[in-house]
Design an enzyme around this catalytic site. Sequence first.
Site, PDB file in Angstrom:
ATOM      1  N   HIS A   9       8.461  40.120 -66.064  1.00 18.72           N
ATOM      2  CA  HIS A   9       9.288  41.279 -65.517  1.00 18.72           C
ATOM      3  C   HIS A   9      10.262  41.574 -65.820  1.00 18.72           C
ATOM      4  O   HIS A   9      10.912  40.331 -65.461  1.00 18.72           O
ATOM      5  CB  HIS A   9       8.198  42.074 -64.407  1.00 18.72           C
ATOM      6  CG  HIS A   9       8.740  41.298 -63.371  1.00 18.72           C
ATOM      7  ND1 HIS A   9      10.012  41.484 -63.002  1.00 18.72           N
ATOM      8  CD2 HIS A   9       8.377  39.701 -63.229  1.00 18.72           C
ATOM      9  CE1 HIS A   9      10.403  40.651 -61.740  1.00 18.72           C
ATOM     10  NE2 HIS A   9       9.033  39.560 -62.161  1.00 18.72           N
ATOM     11  N   GLU A  82       1.939  37.880 -59.464  1.00 19.54           N
ATOM     12  CA  GLU A  82       3.121  36.464 -58.488  1.00 19.54           C
ATOM     13  C   GLU A  82       2.116  36.316 -57.971  1.00 19.54           C
ATOM     14  O   GLU A  82       1.512  36.592 -56.700  1.00 19.54           O
ATOM     15  CB  GLU A  82       4.291  36.784 -58.645  1.00 19.54           C
ATOM     16  CG  GLU A  82       5.322  35.955 -58.338  1.00 19.54           C
ATOM     17  CD  GLU A  82       5.167  34.902 -59.184  1.00 19.54           C
ATOM     18  OE1 GLU A  82       4.006  33.767 -59.214  1.00 19.54           O
ATOM     19  OE2 GLU A  82       6.265  34.842 -59.807  1.00 19.54           O
TER      20      GLU A  82
END
Length: 190
Positions: A9, A82
Site C-alpha cells: 500500500h 499486516e
Amino acid sequence: MTTLFLVRHGRTDWNDTLRFQGHADPPLNDQGRQQARVIAQALQSVPFAAVYSSDLRRARQTAQALVNLTGLPLRFDRRLREIHLGDWEGLTLSEVQVRDPGLWQQWQRTPSSTGPPGGETLAHLETRLTAAWDDIAAAHTRPVAVFTHGLPIAIARCRTRGLPTDRYWDVLPDNGTWEIVQWPLRHRGT
C-alpha cells in the site's frame, strides 16, 4: 502456477511518523494517494484475472486506484492483513523501544517465535498468508494483483530468495512497490 503481483500500500501519516500500524486502520495520506495512482498506471495493462486486497483501508484505497482503471471487481481477504502488533499498535518505534526494550530486541532477533504483547508472531502471519495465497492461486491461472502490507511481502521475498523468515528486515519493501512471485513457490533446486 499463478503469477501474483504483491503490492504494498501507499504511505500513511503513520508511516511518516514511524507509528506501528498492524491491524490499525489509518488512511493513505497525499503521498500515498499519489503512489496509488502511479501503481495503477504502471499495472493497468497487465491482464489481471482478479484484484484482491487486505480489508484494511490503506490497502483498499491503494487497490481502488487500479480497480478504477481496469473495471475489475475488488475482492477482500482479511488474511492479507499486516501482522497483528497487539499492544504496540498506535505506538511509535521509540515508544515501543522504551516501553518493551527486551521484548523489542528479542522480536528483532527471532520474530518467527516472538510476538508483541497481544500480537502475533511472524510464523503465524506466514501461515495465514500462505493459506490466502494458496487459495488465490488455486482460483486463477492468469496474473492476480494482491494489495497487502510490508511484512507479507517481506515474507514472500524471504521465501523466494531462500532466506530465513527472521531476516525479513533485510527485504522490507518500500510503500508503493510490488514483488512478482510465481505461486505456489517451487522448492529450491527444482
